[in-house]
Design a protein around this motif. Structure first.
Motif, short mmCIF file in Angstrom:
data_model
loop_
_atom_site.label_atom_id
_atom_site.label_comp_id
_atom_site.label_asym_id
_atom_site.label_seq_id
_atom_site.Cartn_x
_atom_site.Cartn_y
_atom_site.Cartn_z
N PRO A 109 8.32 -25.41 -28.15
CA PRO A 109 7.72 -26.12 -29.25
C PRO A 109 8.66 -26.75 -30.24
CG PRO A 109 6.38 -24.25 -28.60
CD PRO A 109 7.52 -24.14 -28.28
N ASP A 110 9.49 -26.41 -30.53
CA ASP A 110 10.93 -26.68 -31.68
C ASP A 110 11.33 -28.24 -30.96
OD1 ASP A 110 11.81 -23.65 -32.94
OD2 ASP A 110 10.28 -24.86 -33.25
N ASP A 111 11.19 -28.26 -29.62
CA ASP A 111 11.91 -29.49 -28.94
C ASP A 111 11.14 -30.60 -29.19
OD1 ASP A 111 13.15 -27.33 -26.57
OD2 ASP A 111 14.31 -28.01 -28.19
N THR A 112 9.67 -30.51 -29.46
CA THR A 112 8.79 -31.63 -29.91
C THR A 112 9.25 -32.46 -30.69
OG1 THR A 112 6.77 -30.06 -29.41
CG2 THR A 112 6.48 -32.47 -30.71
N ALA A 113 9.49 -33.88 -30.43
CA ALA A 113 10.03 -34.91 -31.30
C ALA A 113 9.86 -36.20 -30.50
CB ALA A 113 11.48 -34.79 -31.55
N VAL A 114 10.22 -37.34 -30.98
CA VAL A 114 10.70 -38.90 -30.48
C VAL A 114 12.16 -38.64 -30.20
CG1 VAL A 114 10.55 -41.06 -30.78
CG2 VAL A 114 8.66 -39.69 -31.75
N TYR A 115 12.25 -38.88 -28.85
CA TYR A 115 13.96 -38.91 -28.43
C TYR A 115 14.15 -40.25 -28.26
CZ TYR A 115 13.64 -33.83 -27.77
OH TYR A 115 13.58 -32.43 -27.79
N TYR A 116 15.43 -40.56 -28.93
CA TYR A 116 15.96 -41.89 -28.85
C TYR A 116 17.44 -41.98 -28.23
CZ TYR A 116 12.75 -42.75 -32.65
OH TYR A 116 11.82 -43.00 -33.58
N CYS A 117 17.57 -42.80 -27.26
CA CYS A 117 18.93 -42.95 -26.68
C CYS A 117 19.58 -44.00 -27.83
CB CYS A 117 18.85 -43.49 -25.12
SG CYS A 117 18.12 -45.14 -25.07
N ALA A 118 21.01 -43.85 -27.54
CA ALA A 118 21.81 -44.61 -28.39
C ALA A 118 23.14 -45.02 -27.50
CB ALA A 118 21.93 -44.14 -29.44
N ARG A 119 23.58 -46.24 -27.96
CA ARG A 119 24.86 -46.31 -27.37
C ARG A 119 26.01 -46.76 -28.43
NH1 ARG A 119 26.83 -52.33 -25.34
NH2 ARG A 119 28.12 -52.06 -27.21
N THR A 120 27.38 -46.18 -28.16
CA THR A 120 28.32 -46.30 -28.94
C THR A 120 28.95 -47.82 -28.97
OG1 THR A 120 30.05 -45.89 -27.45
CG2 THR A 120 28.94 -43.81 -28.84
N ASN A 121 29.76 -48.21 -30.05
CA ASN A 121 30.40 -49.13 -30.28
C ASN A 121 31.64 -49.12 -29.18
OD1 ASN A 121 32.21 -47.22 -31.39
ND2 ASN A 121 32.27 -48.19 -33.41
N TYR A 122 32.48 -49.97 -29.28
CA TYR A 122 33.42 -49.86 -27.99
C TYR A 122 34.44 -48.96 -28.27
CZ TYR A 122 37.46 -51.66 -25.00
OH TYR A 122 38.31 -51.60 -24.01
N GLY A 123 34.94 -48.74 -29.45
CA GLY A 123 35.70 -47.37 -29.54
C GLY A 123 35.23 -46.05 -29.40
N GLY A 124 33.91 -45.93 -29.35
CA GLY A 124 33.12 -44.65 -29.11
C GLY A 124 32.93 -43.85 -30.62
N THR A 125 33.28 -44.50 -31.67
CA THR A 125 33.24 -43.90 -33.08
C THR A 125 32.09 -43.68 -33.43
OG1 THR A 125 34.05 -45.85 -34.00
CG2 THR A 125 35.72 -44.52 -33.31
N GLU A 126 31.03 -44.62 -33.33
CA GLU A 126 29.82 -44.47 -33.79
C GLU A 126 28.56 -45.19 -32.95
OE1 GLU A 126 30.46 -48.10 -36.93
OE2 GLU A 126 28.82 -46.93 -37.29
#
Length: 118
Positions: free
Chosen positions: A87-104
């Motif tokens: 139950p602690d895994d209950t959440a809205v899950y978002y995927c995301a992509r980094t910038n070209y350098g992979g820093t954020e």
């Protein structure tokens, strides 16, 4: 760049789900991908990430050994296999992509809801 997360739903504790993230745009393989989640009343938190280069993976301590992040560069897809859900895994899950350098992470999908019942 557009990211479309899917695969959320209702699952009983101990069950599994696989989330998918479809990414538009070019050169998908050159960017890191990640999954984050936000539970009700809590801040968004990092769940898992995979690099573009050597596919190095990182996980939050709370999901290590239960979740697996992967990617299919030929299909512009990233996945999050979630096992032994609680139950602690209950959440809205978002995927995301980094910038070209992979820093954020700079691009975010709309989120998919995962609800784990006890």
């Amino acid at each position: 760049v557009q990211l479309q997360a899917s695969g959320g739903g209702l699952v009983q504790a101990g069950g599994s789900l696989r989330l998918s993230c479809a990414a538009s745009g070019r050169a998908f393989s050159r960017y890191g991908m990640g999954w984050f989640r936000q539970a009700p009343g809590k801040e968004r938190e990092f769940v898992a990430g995979i690099s573009w280069s050597d596919r190095t993976t990182k996980y939050a301590d709370s999901v290590k050994g239960r979740f697996i992040i992967s990617r299919d560069n030929a299909k512009n897809l990233a996945y999050l296999q979630m096992n032994s859900l609680n139950p602690d895994d209950t959440a809205v899950y978002y995927c995301a992509r980094t910038n070209y350098g992979g820093t954020e992470y700079v691009y975010w999908g709309q989120g998919t809801l995962v609800t784990v019942s006890s």
